[in-house]
Design an enzyme around this catalytic site. Structure first.
Site, PDB file in Angstrom:
ATOM      1  N   GLU A   8       0.875  -1.181   0.000  1.00 54.43           N
ATOM      2  CA  GLU A   8       0.000   0.000   0.000  1.00 54.43           C
ATOM      3  C   GLU A   8       0.905   1.221   0.000  1.00 54.43           C
ATOM      4  O   GLU A   8       1.158   1.845   1.036  1.00 54.43           O
ATOM      5  CB  GLU A   8      -0.959   0.015   1.187  1.00 54.43           C
ATOM      6  CG  GLU A   8      -2.002   1.132   1.032  1.00 54.43           C
ATOM      7  CD  GLU A   8      -2.937   1.296   2.209  1.00 54.43           C
ATOM      8  OE1 GLU A   8      -3.405   0.284   2.755  1.00 54.43           O
ATOM      9  OE2 GLU A   8      -3.185   2.464   2.577  1.00 54.43           O
ATOM     10  N   HIS A  10       1.897   4.742  -2.145  1.00 50.95           N
ATOM     11  CA  HIS A  10       1.216   5.647  -3.067  1.00 50.95           C
ATOM     12  C   HIS A  10       2.131   6.656  -3.730  1.00 50.95           C
ATOM     13  O   HIS A  10       3.189   6.997  -3.211  1.00 50.95           O
ATOM     14  CB  HIS A  10       0.115   6.403  -2.320  1.00 50.95           C
ATOM     15  CG  HIS A  10      -0.797   5.514  -1.545  1.00 50.95           C
ATOM     16  ND1 HIS A  10      -1.589   4.562  -2.132  1.00 50.95           N
ATOM     17  CD2 HIS A  10      -1.038   5.429  -0.208  1.00 50.95           C
ATOM     18  CE1 HIS A  10      -2.290   3.934  -1.199  1.00 50.95           C
ATOM     19  NE2 HIS A  10      -1.971   4.431  -0.029  1.00 50.95           N
ATOM     20  N   HIS A 164      -9.129   0.407  -0.950  1.00 49.06           N
ATOM     21  CA  HIS A 164      -8.390   1.397  -0.159  1.00 49.06           C
ATOM     22  C   HIS A 164      -9.345   2.489   0.326  1.00 49.06           C
ATOM     23  O   HIS A 164     -10.315   2.822  -0.353  1.00 49.06           O
ATOM     24  CB  HIS A 164      -7.273   1.998  -1.028  1.00 49.06           C
ATOM     25  CG  HIS A 164      -6.416   2.978  -0.308  1.00 49.06           C
ATOM     26  ND1 HIS A 164      -6.730   4.327  -0.228  1.00 49.06           N
ATOM     27  CD2 HIS A 164      -5.271   2.804   0.388  1.00 49.06           C
ATOM     28  CE1 HIS A 164      -5.794   4.936   0.495  1.00 49.06           C
ATOM     29  NE2 HIS A 164      -4.899   4.029   0.872  1.00 49.06           N
ATOM     30  N   ASP A 287       2.257   2.273   3.783  1.00 50.50           N
ATOM     31  CA  ASP A 287       1.372   3.418   3.518  1.00 50.50           C
ATOM     32  C   ASP A 287       2.181   4.690   3.239  1.00 50.50           C
ATOM     33  O   ASP A 287       1.678   5.801   3.413  1.00 50.50           O
ATOM     34  CB  ASP A 287       0.356   3.668   4.640  1.00 50.50           C
ATOM     35  CG  ASP A 287      -1.006   4.111   4.101  1.00 50.50           C
ATOM     36  OD1 ASP A 287      -1.105   4.421   2.899  1.00 50.50           O
ATOM     37  OD2 ASP A 287      -1.969   4.168   4.899  1.00 50.50           O
TER      38      ASP A 287
HETATM   39  C1  GRE Z   1      -3.758   6.489   3.034  1.00 41.66           C
HETATM   40  O1  GRE Z   1      -3.444   6.319   1.873  1.00 41.66           O
HETATM   41  O2  GRE Z   1      -3.989   5.520   3.761  1.00 41.66           O
HETATM   42  C2  GRE Z   1      -3.847   7.875   3.568  1.00 41.66           C
HETATM   43  C3  GRE Z   1      -4.300   8.882   2.736  1.00 41.66           C
HETATM   44  C4  GRE Z   1      -4.380  10.163   3.235  1.00 41.66           C
HETATM   45  C5  GRE Z   1      -4.025  10.428   4.558  1.00 41.66           C
HETATM   46  C6  GRE Z   1      -3.589   9.421   5.363  1.00 41.66           C
HETATM   47  C7  GRE Z   1      -3.503   8.141   4.896  1.00 41.66           C
HETATM   48  O3  GRE Z   1      -4.648   8.595   1.478  1.00 41.66           O
HETATM   49  O4  GRE Z   1      -3.082   7.150   5.700  1.00 41.66           O
HETATM   50 ZN    ZN Z   2      -3.021   4.193   1.791  1.00 44.80          ZN
END
Ligand code: GRE
Ligand code: ZN
Length: 327
Positions: A8, A10, A164, A287
């Site tokens: 996970e 990004h 997600h 994350d």
């Molecule tokens: C996540 O991708 O889990 C996330 C967000 C935005 C803020 C915090 C977060 O997309 O953990």
């Molecule tokens: Zn995330």
């Protein structure tokens, strides 16, 4: 532990960056922004420093799910997936891609997933919760009859689907009014995503498509902790849930779901998840860039679990779930 695989993780395109701005105070936005836009540089250095061999990358949230017109959503998904494919091609030893999908339209989503898997070599899809359908605030979850053909395609392509989080829309977030600190990763993300997962289960989706594999982050968005109660509430009445699914919620959760450690670096919580779903269904994730790679890795590398489980969670489960090849 060396050789970890994280899933996970990004990035953002310039055109989806703004979706993440609200998650950092202005003082930290330049940092979050540069973290989101980087793929080949600082990210790789962090991976090297903390024993992460590979990241499976996905677009930030809600991005495509927040585009309220299906064709525009499909165009954005395509741009994001093409960009990600180029990035993965530079370092196929360190990165893989999850497809962003225009779930506003199940046919377009199925077509983009097919393209992403068969032409771009992606390992699955990562979708940011419900999709916005129009400017009037209509939304869709993915348990509707409209999505049936999409799920058939996911099953046929035989790739995992990562559900997600995103925040609820303001009209659906009245319970948080005046308490906005509860939105996002504090609570709202998990509540929103757990209910979506339960909707998929209750709809009978996994009776119709038993080979689907859904991935949830954050050690299961609270569901492992609540699993027994969901099925066993008011046991003296003996009534089964009046839902379309044939079996208990736990049956599907144990067969069709996988959990990651993203953003939830707590051994007590991991042990609960281990006791509920077992070590074969939990996978390491950080994350990044919303959480730090070092926070995830330092915790995981020394968490009080067996080395056997650490190996599975840190690496081997991801290799088999995403068919990343033999060691
Ligand atoms: C996540 O991708 O889990 C996330 C967000 C935005 C803020 C915090 C977060 O997309 O953990
Ligand atoms: Zn995330």
């Amino acid at each position: 532990m060396q050789g970890k695989i994280a899933l996970e993780e990004h990035f953002a395109l310039e055109e989806t960056l703004e979706d993440s701005r609200r998650y950092a105070p202005p003082s930290h936005w330049p940092e979050l922004r540069s973290r989101l836009l980087d793929i080949q540089d600082r990210r790789l250095r962090l991976m090297d420093a903390h024993g992460v061999e590979m990241m499976l990358l996905s677009l930030n949230s809600p991005a495509v799910q927040g585009v309220p017109h299906a064709t525009k959503a499909a165009e954005l998904a395509r741009r994001a997936n093409d960009f990600l494919a180029e990035q993965v091609a530079k370092r196929p030893d360190r990165f893989r891609g999850f497809a962003a999908l225009p779930m506003q339209d199940a046919e377009l989503a199925a077509a983009e997933l097919r393209r992403a898997v068969t032409e771009l070599g992606f390992v699955g899809a990562l979708v940011n919760g419900f999709s916005e359908l129009d400017d009037a605030g209509a939304t869709t979850y993915y348990d509707t009859a409209d999505h049936e053909a999409f799920w058939s395609e996911v099953e046929r392509l035989d790739v995992p689907f990562y559900l997600h989080p995103r925040n609820p829309l303001p009209q659906d977030a009245r319970i948080y009014a005046g308490h906005e600190w509860l939105l996002g990763p504090s609570w709202g993300f998990g509540q929103e995503t757990a209910v979506h997962a339960l909707r998929l289960i209750g709809s009978g989706l996994f009776d119709r498509h038993p080979r689907l594999r859904i991935v949830l982050g954050h050690l299961g968005e609270g569901l492992p902790y609540s699993l027994w109660r969901i099925d066993n509430r008011n046991a003296w009445i003996g009534a089964r849930h009046p839902y379309a699914a044939r079996r208990r919620v736990a049956d599907y959760f144990l067969e069709n779901f996988h959990l990651t450690t993203s953003g939830n670096f707590r051994t007590q919580t991991l042990v609960d998840a281990l006791l509920e779903v077992g070590a074969d269904r939990i996978l390491f994730s950080t994350d990044w860039p919303f959480e730090n790679v070092d926070h995830a890795a330092d915790w995981f590398d020394s968490a009080a679990i067996s080395e056997h489980d650490r190996r599975k969670i840190g690496r081997d489960n991801a290799r088999s779930l995403f068919r990343l090849g033999d060691d």
